[in-house]
Enzyme design. Structure first.
Site, PDB file in Angstrom:
ATOM      1  N   PRO A   1       1.031  -1.054  -0.324  1.00 51.94           N
ATOM      2  CA  PRO A   1      -0.110   0.185   0.273  1.00 51.94           C
ATOM      3  C   PRO A   1       0.668   0.941   0.210  1.00 51.94           C
ATOM      4  O   PRO A   1       0.660   1.735   1.158  1.00 51.94           O
ATOM      5  CB  PRO A   1      -1.067  -0.090   1.939  1.00 51.94           C
ATOM      6  N   GLY A   2       2.001   1.656  -1.067  1.00 54.56           N
ATOM      7  CA  GLY A   2       2.253   2.533  -1.344  1.00 54.56           C
ATOM      8  C   GLY A   2       1.490   3.532  -2.390  1.00 54.56           C
ATOM      9  O   GLY A   2       0.172   3.479  -1.727  1.00 54.56           O
ATOM     10  N   ALA A   3       2.455   4.656  -2.652  1.00 56.08           N
ATOM     11  CA  ALA A   3       1.058   5.463  -2.748  1.00 56.08           C
ATOM     12  C   ALA A   3       0.317   4.756  -4.182  1.00 56.08           C
ATOM     13  O   ALA A   3      -1.709   5.121  -3.648  1.00 56.08           O
ATOM     14  CB  ALA A   3       1.966   6.535  -3.636  1.00 56.08           C
TER      15      ALA A   3
ATOM     16  N   ALA B   1      -0.195   9.245  -7.838  1.00 59.54           N
ATOM     17  CA  ALA B   1      -0.666   9.269  -6.368  1.00 59.54           C
ATOM     18  C   ALA B   1       0.898   9.344  -5.386  1.00 59.54           C
ATOM     19  O   ALA B   1       2.476   8.805  -5.987  1.00 59.54           O
ATOM     20  CB  ALA B   1      -0.876   8.032  -6.237  1.00 59.54           C
TER      21      ALA B   1
ATOM     22  N   ASN C   1       9.805   5.314 -19.295  1.00 55.20           N
ATOM     23  CA  ASN C   1      11.097   5.488 -17.886  1.00 55.20           C
ATOM     24  C   ASN C   1      12.274   5.368 -18.304  1.00 55.20           C
ATOM     25  O   ASN C   1      12.635   6.014 -17.674  1.00 55.20           O
ATOM     26  CB  ASN C   1       9.975   4.337 -17.562  1.00 55.20           C
TER      27      ASN C   1
ATOM     28  N   LYS D   1       5.181   2.177 -22.252  1.00 53.70           N
ATOM     29  CA  LYS D   1       5.620   2.234 -20.664  1.00 53.70           C
ATOM     30  C   LYS D   1       7.226   2.597 -20.559  1.00 53.70           C
ATOM     31  O   LYS D   1       7.318   3.253 -19.745  1.00 53.70           O
ATOM     32  CB  LYS D   1       4.805   1.805 -19.539  1.00 53.70           C
TER      33      LYS D   1
ATOM     34  N   GLU E   1      14.799   1.921  -9.276  1.00 57.02           N
ATOM     35  CA  GLU E   1      13.896   0.913 -10.706  1.00 57.02           C
ATOM     36  C   GLU E   1      14.587   0.300 -11.871  1.00 57.02           C
ATOM     37  O   GLU E   1      13.796  -0.035 -12.395  1.00 57.02           O
ATOM     38  CB  GLU E   1      12.603   0.823 -10.562  1.00 57.02           C
TER      39      GLU E   1
HETATM   40  O1  PAF Z   1       7.830   6.860 -13.034  1.00 55.14           O
HETATM   41  C1  PAF Z   1       7.558   7.819 -12.770  1.00 55.14           C
HETATM   42  O2  PAF Z   1       7.325   8.825 -12.351  1.00 55.14           O
HETATM   43  C2  PAF Z   1       6.082   7.794 -14.452  1.00 55.14           C
HETATM   44  O3  PAF Z   1       5.851   6.609 -14.579  1.00 55.14           O
HETATM   45  C3  PAF Z   1       6.513   9.275 -15.127  1.00 55.14           C
HETATM   46  C4  PAF Z   1       5.183   8.617 -16.336  1.00 55.14           C
HETATM   47  C5  PAF Z   1       7.953   8.997 -16.158  1.00 55.14           C
HETATM   48  C6  PAF Z   1       6.179   9.852 -14.752  1.00 55.14           C
HETATM   49  O4  PAF Z   1       6.795  11.004 -13.818  1.00 55.14           O
END
Ligand code: PAF
Length: 297
Positions: free
Chosen positions: A8-10, A120, A179, A175, A257
């Site tokens: 339960p993080g953001a 969030a 990133n 995505k 990450e």
């Molecule tokens: O990791 C993040 O912060 C988000 O996936 C993104 C889309 C780069 C926006 O800050």
């Protein structure tokens, strides 16, 4: 539905709050050993959730895993023997590769992967702020998961919009491209996402996206350089005042990450014998920052 949110993080707290508000029986599985955890989403009333409740885990119809990508294995593995084989497991995190490490263990369960653009922020241990309304895509990881499209409606009813995507791999690569472009550079420069629109960052961004495109195409996914470049520009503009998650992790000296974002790209590139000098450089720079803290300890 009986739902457990692992992590339960953001983002996990955002989903837990919305799922509970729409009438589901929601429990959390967080690191704290307290029996109840309180979440307050923006100005809504506080909500109380059972935490680490073995019975709730055993009875879960849906397990939403929202821990950070590098925590997936260590957080999920101890729970495996307590989850019913009918429980639908949904993984939602930045980065790729963590679920593959659990492929064999996950084979009895219906498994889905999700990616979200909701923003969030946890402003205290109980307060969560929904900083950006986004959209979520969800799709199957295995054959049992492919039979669980109905879960889209359940989630969409709680926190729209949620769309079923039978080619979730493509959405995850898209995505990952975003990133790879935004996260390491904003972390190294300690800047907000919007600053990447400045001309001095364009050569690096173009090189990163070009290399990611080559790897994506080698994976036989149809995404072009132009599409990815445009998507990255749109995200930079839409999140211009935000700090990326990696910028925040590096700022607060938390493990990032990187291994499951740029690191995953590099591993895949190597398999296809593709050179990725710009991504290599960014990867090394982040690893070097992280190892400088370890050396300090
Ligand atoms: O990791 C993040 O912060 C988000 O996936 C993104 C889309 C780069 C926006 O800050």
């Amino acid at each position: 539905m009986n739902i457990v949110v692992l992590g339960p993080g953001a983002i996990g707290a955002l989903w837990a709050s919305h799922l509970k508000s729409s009438g589901h029986n929601v429990s959390l599985w967080g690191r704290s050993s307290t029996e109840q955890t309180v979440i307050q989403l923006d100005d809504s009333p506080e909500q109380s959730f059972p935490n680490q409740n073995a019975q709730a885990l055993h009875e879960a119809d849906l397990l939403l895993v929202t821990v950070k990508v590098w925590q997936v294995k260590s957080a999920f593995t101890p729970l495996l023997s307590s989850i019913s084989k009918d429980c639908i497991i949904v993984f939602m995190h930045n980065g790729m590769g963590a679920v593959d490490e659990l492929k064999a263990e996950l084979s009895p369960f219906p498994v889905l992967l999700a990616t979200t653009t909701h923003g969030a922020l946890k402003t205290s241990s109980s307060k969560v702020s929904h900083t950006g309304k986004g959209a979520t895509q969800i799709g199957p990881y295995n054959a049992q998961g492919a039979r669980c499209e109905f879960i889209t409606e359940v989630l969409n009813h709680s926190l729209p919009s949620v769309q079923w995507n039978s080619d979730i791999e493509k959405a995850l690569w898209q995505k990952l491209a975003i990133n790879c472009a935004i996260n390491p550079l904003t972390a190294i420069e300690q800047c907000n996402n919007g600053q990447l629109a400045e001309s001095r960052y364009q050569a690096s961004l173009a090189a990163v996206i070009q290399e990611v495109t080559s790897v994506i195409q080698a994976e036989e996914i149809t995404l072009s350089y132009d599409e990815l470049h445009k998507t990255v520009a749109v995200v930079i503009e839409a999140t211009k005042t935000n700090y990326s998650s990696m910028r925040q992790d590096i700022f607060y000296q938390r493990k990032s990450e990187i291994d499951f974002i740029t690191g995953y790209l590099l591993k895949t590139a190597k398999r296809h014998h593709i050179n990725t000098p710009e991504n290599d450089k960014l990867y090394q720079a982040i690893k070097q920052i992280e190892s400088s803290w370890i050396n300090h300890d």
